[in-house]
Motif scaffolding. Sequence first.
Motif, PDB file in Angstrom:
ATOM      1  N   ILE A 460       0.885  -1.183   0.000  1.00  0.00           N
ATOM      2  CA  ILE A 460       0.000   0.000   0.000  1.00  0.00           C
ATOM      3  C   ILE A 460       0.909   1.216   0.000  1.00  0.00           C
ATOM      4  CG2 ILE A 460      -1.831   1.271   1.171  1.00  0.00           C
ATOM      5  CD1 ILE A 460      -2.444  -1.135   2.834  1.00  0.00           C
ATOM      6  N   CYS A 461       0.860   2.017  -1.030  1.00  0.00           N
ATOM      7  CA  CYS A 461       1.719   3.208  -1.091  1.00  0.00           C
ATOM      8  C   CYS A 461       0.874   4.454  -1.282  1.00  0.00           C
ATOM      9  CB  CYS A 461       2.690   3.125  -2.248  1.00  0.00           C
ATOM     10  SG  CYS A 461       3.670   1.645  -2.231  1.00  0.00           S
ATOM     11  N   GLY A 462       1.574   5.589  -1.313  1.00  0.00           N
ATOM     12  CA  GLY A 462       0.900   6.847  -1.577  1.00  0.00           C
ATOM     13  C   GLY A 462      -0.365   6.950  -0.763  1.00  0.00           C
ATOM     14  N   PHE A 463      -0.168   6.778   0.539  1.00  0.00           N
ATOM     15  CA  PHE A 463      -1.261   6.722   1.494  1.00  0.00           C
ATOM     16  C   PHE A 463      -2.131   7.961   1.371  1.00  0.00           C
ATOM     17  CE2 PHE A 463      -2.513   5.822   6.014  1.00  0.00           C
ATOM     18  CZ  PHE A 463      -2.976   4.549   5.744  1.00  0.00           C
ATOM     19  N   ALA A 464      -3.324   7.838   0.794  1.00  0.00           N
ATOM     20  CA  ALA A 464      -4.204   8.979   0.544  1.00  0.00           C
ATOM     21  C   ALA A 464      -5.489   8.425  -0.049  1.00  0.00           C
ATOM     22  CB  ALA A 464      -3.545   9.941  -0.438  1.00  0.00           C
ATOM     23  N   PRO A 465      -6.572   9.143  -0.199  1.00  0.00           N
ATOM     24  CA  PRO A 465      -6.718  10.575   0.053  1.00  0.00           C
ATOM     25  C   PRO A 465      -6.792  10.905   1.547  1.00  0.00           C
ATOM     26  CG  PRO A 465      -8.800   9.603  -0.600  1.00  0.00           C
ATOM     27  CD  PRO A 465      -7.766   8.515  -0.709  1.00  0.00           C
ATOM     28  N   SER A 466      -6.517  12.152   1.837  1.00  0.00           N
ATOM     29  CA  SER A 466      -6.422  12.565   3.232  1.00  0.00           C
ATOM     30  C   SER A 466      -7.666  12.262   4.062  1.00  0.00           C
ATOM     31  CB  SER A 466      -6.050  14.041   3.293  1.00  0.00           C
ATOM     32  OG  SER A 466      -4.791  14.203   2.674  1.00  0.00           O
ATOM     33  N   PRO A 467      -8.890  12.441   3.518  1.00  0.00           N
ATOM     34  CA  PRO A 467     -10.048  12.116   4.359  1.00  0.00           C
ATOM     35  C   PRO A 467     -10.060  10.646   4.794  1.00  0.00           C
ATOM     36  CG  PRO A 467     -10.732  13.400   2.457  1.00  0.00           C
ATOM     37  CD  PRO A 467      -9.287  13.067   2.249  1.00  0.00           C
ATOM     38  N   VAL A 468      -9.598   9.759   3.926  1.00  0.00           N
ATOM     39  CA  VAL A 468      -9.548   8.340   4.285  1.00  0.00           C
ATOM     40  C   VAL A 468      -8.471   8.117   5.337  1.00  0.00           C
ATOM     41  CG1 VAL A 468      -9.023   6.025   3.417  1.00  0.00           C
ATOM     42  CG2 VAL A 468     -10.446   7.580   2.063  1.00  0.00           C
TER      43      VAL A 468
END
Lengths: 784, 152
Positions: A460-468
């Motif tokens: 799991i990379c680029g942990f986003a979007p911020s609300p999630v």
Amino acid sequence: MTAVIGKPIKRFEDDKLIRGLGQYVEDLKLPKMVYAVFVRSQVAHAEIKVNADQARAEEGVVAVITGEDIEGKVGKNFTAWIVPNSNQVGAEISSRPLLACRKVKYVGEPIAMVIAESKERAFDVAELVEVEYKELPAVASIENAIREDAPLVHEQMQSNIALKWQIKNGDVDRIFSESDRVIRQKIYINRAAPVPIEPRACIADYNFSNGKLTLWVTSQNPHIHRFYIANVLGIPEQKVRVIAPDVGGGFGAKIDIYNEELLACYASMILKRPVKWVETRSEHFVASLHGRDFLVDVEFAVMSDGKVRAIRGNSYANMGAYLGTVSPGVASVLHGLILPGPYAIEAFDYTTHAVFTNTMILDADRGAGRPEAIFVLERMMDLIADELGIDPLELRKRNYLPSGENIQTVTGLSYDSLDFSKVLSKFGEVSDYEILREKQKKARQEGRFLGIGVVSSIDICGFAPSPVVGAVGLQAGQWESAAVRFHPTGKITVLTGTHSHGQGGDTTYAQIVSEILGVPLDSIEVLHGDTDMIPMGWGTYGSRGTSTGGSAVYRAAEKVREKGRIIAAHVLNSKPEEIEFENGEYFLKSDPQKKITIQEVALHANVGWNLPEGVEPGLEAQSFFDPPNFTYPFGIHLCVVEVKPDTGEVEIQKYVAVDDAGKIINPMLAEAQIHGGVVHGIGHAMFENIAYTDDGQILTGSFNEYALPKAHFIPRIESYFTETPSPANPIGAKGIGEEGAIAAQIAVANAIIDALKPFGVKHLDGPYTPARIWKAIRGNLAKV
Amino acid sequence: MRINLKINGENYELEVEPRTLLVYAIRELAGLTGTHVGCDTSSCGACTVLIDGKAIKSCTLFAVQAQGSDITTVEGLAKDGELHPIQRSFKEKHGLQCGFCTPGMIMLACDILENETDLKEDNLRRLLKGNLCRCTGYQNIVDAISDASMVK
Ligand code: FES
Ligand code: FES
């Protein structure tokens, strides 16, 4: 467009580094600087009394600060991850006191800070600080910590469980009762550490006249450091400047905000002098975060054709004595959600636990939660293959999720894009898998023990979007910022909120800008790592640099190009819709000879003499890019080993990595990330182990006991890529920093266990050292 | 005590304690910070320099022991600003990432190229065993040294 993306451009970072002209924190000196050394706990759990009188009276000593001196004057070092619906223990218990006060809870915990005119003096005087210990019962391992009668790390709690977080989907019990087989295994993934070759260091410099505090620090995320300093020390955030200059590797170790760094700031404020602290390597093993240390008990419901239908189980992650900056997420969200990996599973019931022990704090170590998940998954796949008599690669093929975009998983993730058929076909071309199996058979007839590990992995990379990200409890955003700024001379400065500490981000980002704006690479300078200069950003970890940071750069460059189009149209007496842009030039669609370069446009924009109405001067844009989804690089890795039964020694004979990290900006750098990651994984599997005694004494306090892989331990890594672009960002990139480490640790483990099969070994926990392998062979010799 | 050190052809008169390690004299007293410190057990090789042409971990000597020797650090390799071939190879072959182990690796490589005859990959890897790198997995370092040996 000039194709710059996809080319193996040589790095801009290199010149100063190969000349020895890099500037790492330890290289810096300030006038009137003083030096700090820490007195650390020698025992794992005790009531303490500190007497610093003699030390304070010594010549050359500027200050000795103890826990009692700062109690109530500074905040505590808190965790930034509060996992929802997990009963996570509150900050009053889980936060680290900057210096131990009355009680110590792990070996290495800082007790006093000795500050002197020279480093030598500080080391000498630290010996004179007296600490009286009244020892308390301690607990170091997960198994001991979760016992009913375990000594409590925090006596205010009822147990050592810091959080408990469950993921459940589908009718697990029904599927288990319907399945042909249930395969269960308890798996322990031993403690290791990220171990960058540059230890941590910092210099804090407080200017009392304007209240400004500057901290030079070995950080992967200087803005997060700024946030913590402001909060823990009560300094307005705009008065804190954090600079992470050249940083000698991170691998997670330099994500956390550490007590020593906060204390250096505090000390500089009270002393009104710059305070420097440099970690020794021995100190690093007790004072910089550890990783892995997961105990997992899982069972898989499978059909006789090899189809895995459901998974249930429990995981326990050893947190150490306090919660780290992001460790609650490592123990839960980052681990559990990815456990089903690339396979189509119908039902899932998995409860993650975080456990306190009297040990150093655990946090992100190249992969953080995911390597442990993939380790468990792929260990189980081999056990299943063995049990059912199906070839391990074939078993995996029978379970893959379909190819495509936005693939839903049983844990509720949506894989941005997946295509194992492509990876498999590349793997088929380059691996000689079937031939290797034949060779293995032949070797066995000759009395040699070859083992093959073949694993699938996903990250799991680029942990986003911020609300999630917020919804799963990280008290932060995970968007990324960039600015692209044209100077009057047509040269460009790029600012990024990520931080490069070996990855080569400066080069990668320049390639992106060059591609979009059609400008020469050597006209671009990429800057990072100074919070007074760079817009808010979240740093580099979790393989997020290119997919989020690179995408912000991409978007900012696009904005610059579009503003340039408006100015170009004005200068060319036309309309923006009539203007084409190619190779750094704007020209009229109808008359391509009428053109203007982007550098000329930049000059127009910067002097502002002849701009269209309503257009502001300057040619510069910012972007704050929040991706719509995580990215999921995936791949297949193969490892071939030969085990020598007389000694338990292992020789790695071959290592092949086929990875899909989406669009690759610079194949040379991507391959090198795989090299480094794979060797990190090999190290964790075979050599590296942070060992504690049952009562919490650390046994691996230097490079003499903690073995990093050396060049001659490992073969050449054969690295290949397929490219399945991610729809989650404009570049199509997924991330590559952790893939190698995730896949390699289990590829090696499976290969070794495969080699041990003739001895009746079905499972063995790591680290796979000769001694452990030798014992496993002997323990089962009767069965041969 | 006062000592004289010859580093990169220049004389440095330095005031040291008897216990001052050579690496600290180089870094903190002579101000040549290209030589790094990665450990306190002489295990990592980040501090490797050439002493009379031989690669030595400069944390294994006291500064006083190096009096009268000819010391070369990474800063002394480039001549008139031109990179030494081994430096060029490290860049060409992407033999560095964070760059922290790099000066030590480069100095070791100088010794290898000068004094070793068997530069086959297996042996090269064995020759690197005193120097640790966490970033590169060593592969490109090995390739850089082989590459430089061709140039030589
Ligand atoms: S600093 Fe000399 S070997 Fe590590
Ligand atoms: S390049 Fe980072 S340690 Fe070698």
